[in-house]
Scaffold this active site. Sequence first.
Site, PDB file in Angstrom:
ATOM      1  N   ARG A  44      10.603 -35.356  13.322  1.00  0.00           N
ATOM      2  CA  ARG A  44      10.056 -35.830  12.047  1.00  0.00           C
ATOM      3  C   ARG A  44       8.815 -34.988  11.869  1.00  0.00           C
ATOM      4  NH1 ARG A  44       7.857 -36.499   7.756  1.00  0.00           N
ATOM      5  NH2 ARG A  44       7.443 -38.491   6.715  1.00  0.00           N
ATOM      6  N   HIS A  91       3.036 -34.534   9.372  1.00  0.00           N
ATOM      7  CA  HIS A  91       2.759 -35.097   8.046  1.00  0.00           C
ATOM      8  C   HIS A  91       1.633 -36.121   8.124  1.00  0.00           C
ATOM      9  CE1 HIS A  91       5.144 -38.303   9.838  1.00  0.00           C
ATOM     10  NE2 HIS A  91       4.686 -39.113   8.905  1.00  0.00           N
ATOM     11  N   HIS A  96      -0.055 -39.704   5.551  1.00  0.00           N
ATOM     12  CA  HIS A  96       0.153 -40.567   4.376  1.00  0.00           C
ATOM     13  C   HIS A  96      -1.054 -41.476   4.176  1.00  0.00           C
ATOM     14  CE1 HIS A  96       1.824 -42.709   7.841  1.00  0.00           C
ATOM     15  NE2 HIS A  96       2.787 -41.815   7.913  1.00  0.00           N
ATOM     16  N   GLU A 156       0.371 -46.500   9.862  1.00  0.00           N
ATOM     17  CA  GLU A 156       1.758 -46.571  10.348  1.00  0.00           C
ATOM     18  C   GLU A 156       1.788 -47.262  11.701  1.00  0.00           C
ATOM     19  OE1 GLU A 156       4.072 -42.915  10.201  1.00  0.00           O
ATOM     20  OE2 GLU A 156       4.656 -43.183  12.297  1.00  0.00           O
ATOM     21  N   HIS A 212       0.274 -36.581  11.969  1.00  0.00           N
ATOM     22  CA  HIS A 212       1.024 -36.845  13.203  1.00  0.00           C
ATOM     23  C   HIS A 212       2.416 -36.240  13.136  1.00  0.00           C
ATOM     24  CE1 HIS A 212       1.413 -40.239  10.375  1.00  0.00           C
ATOM     25  NE2 HIS A 212       2.691 -40.262  10.734  1.00  0.00           N
ATOM     26  N   GLU A 260       8.858 -43.560   2.443  1.00  0.00           N
ATOM     27  CA  GLU A 260       8.959 -42.496   3.432  1.00  0.00           C
ATOM     28  C   GLU A 260       9.208 -41.155   2.740  1.00  0.00           C
ATOM     29  OE1 GLU A 260       8.233 -42.501   6.540  1.00  0.00           O
ATOM     30  OE2 GLU A 260       9.209 -40.673   7.203  1.00  0.00           O
TER      31      GLU A 260
HETATM   32 MN    MN Z   1       4.220 -41.111   9.423  1.00  0.00          MN
END
Ligand code: MN
Length: 379
Positions: free
Chosen positions: A91, A94, A96, A100, A139, A161
């Site tokens: 993943r 990124h 946000h 999280e 992360h 997401e």
């Molecule tokens: Mn994340």
Amino acid sequence: MGEERLPQPQRGIRGGDDPGPRDVLRDRENPDLLTPPPTDAGTVPNLRFSFSDAHNRIERGGWTREVTQRELPIATELSGVDMRLEPGAYRELHWHKQSEWAYVLRGSCRISAVDQEGRTFLDDVRAGDLWFFPQGVPHHIQALDEGVEFLLVFDDGAFSENGTFLISDFFAHTPRDVLAKNFGWAPEQLANLPERERYIFAGQVPPPLERDRVISPTGDVPSTFSHRMLAQQPHRFPGGSVRIADVSNFPAATTICAALVEVDPGGLRELHWHPTDDEWQYYISGRGRMGVFAGTGAARTFDFRAGDVGYVPFAYGHYIENRGSEPLVFLEMFRKPRFADISLAQWMANTPHQVVADTLNLPRELIEALPRDKRPVVR
Ligand code: MN
Ligand code: MN
């Protein structure tokens, strides 16, 4: 071959049969929607959504689906993502706007983050472990050799997401000469940059943790972003057990706390409510039935199974019953630093007994005999 009786919306002399059209599979999964207990009444919004009914984003290396306010409109405070990564898959790096919180459901993965001081976090987490990344902190996640599946929970019902900030997307939307100047690179060195976000993509299983570690001049983050929740000694009760992870034992998790609850067959997560916040639930295994009391004569009952999300609005009374034959395991999550619940039984046991007896027309001896300590799971 014995024919299984069709469930019908009938209760004693009330109701009638359902000749169809109907979805018998769903009726069997939701007996308390088809034929609610007679105590259900009034209008209570939908409080259940299955990840199986969510759109699944399929990428090379994994998949992901989400249950947010768009799927479950009542869930304004928290939202969740179910993600699977194949061995070695990423993943992407990124960040946000939301914090999280995560619970590893299966397998294992490597996670990293760097905070505003350049302090580092790097760890390998496996089933039963948590992580917490504060809002805005960048992360990444990479599956180790067995692959990984995890649940992410965000402190915002409107999170998506698909709306995060990805490093490849940032690069793709910055002029090459600016990128080159920023890093002190030659523009030719940027020839192979991805043209769009990568999000989830296949990769090689990383080397042992220590070989991946970068030493920052500012050191590591002051409190770790991971926590071994399943390794905690559970609080045991007659009907099951509870583990709580909040700032008291996981100081980094400042905006989301959780309880991992196991209810034995026949057991009951007792009648209670939360004095702080809405509750976002994720059902890990087994089958449960939740009754919710919304005040002013309104109540509704829902049936849950693995992969379902449940939601309980702030202060609503509720219970969760395991009527199946295997243990029921689920997570309760709150957008608060500390876990708190009010036990109906504990309240009654510690209130002048005659007051409770007079109010409910119950023999005083019954109230006197109630345990005065908290028993979150009974049988
Ligand atoms: Mn994340
Ligand atoms: Mn609860």
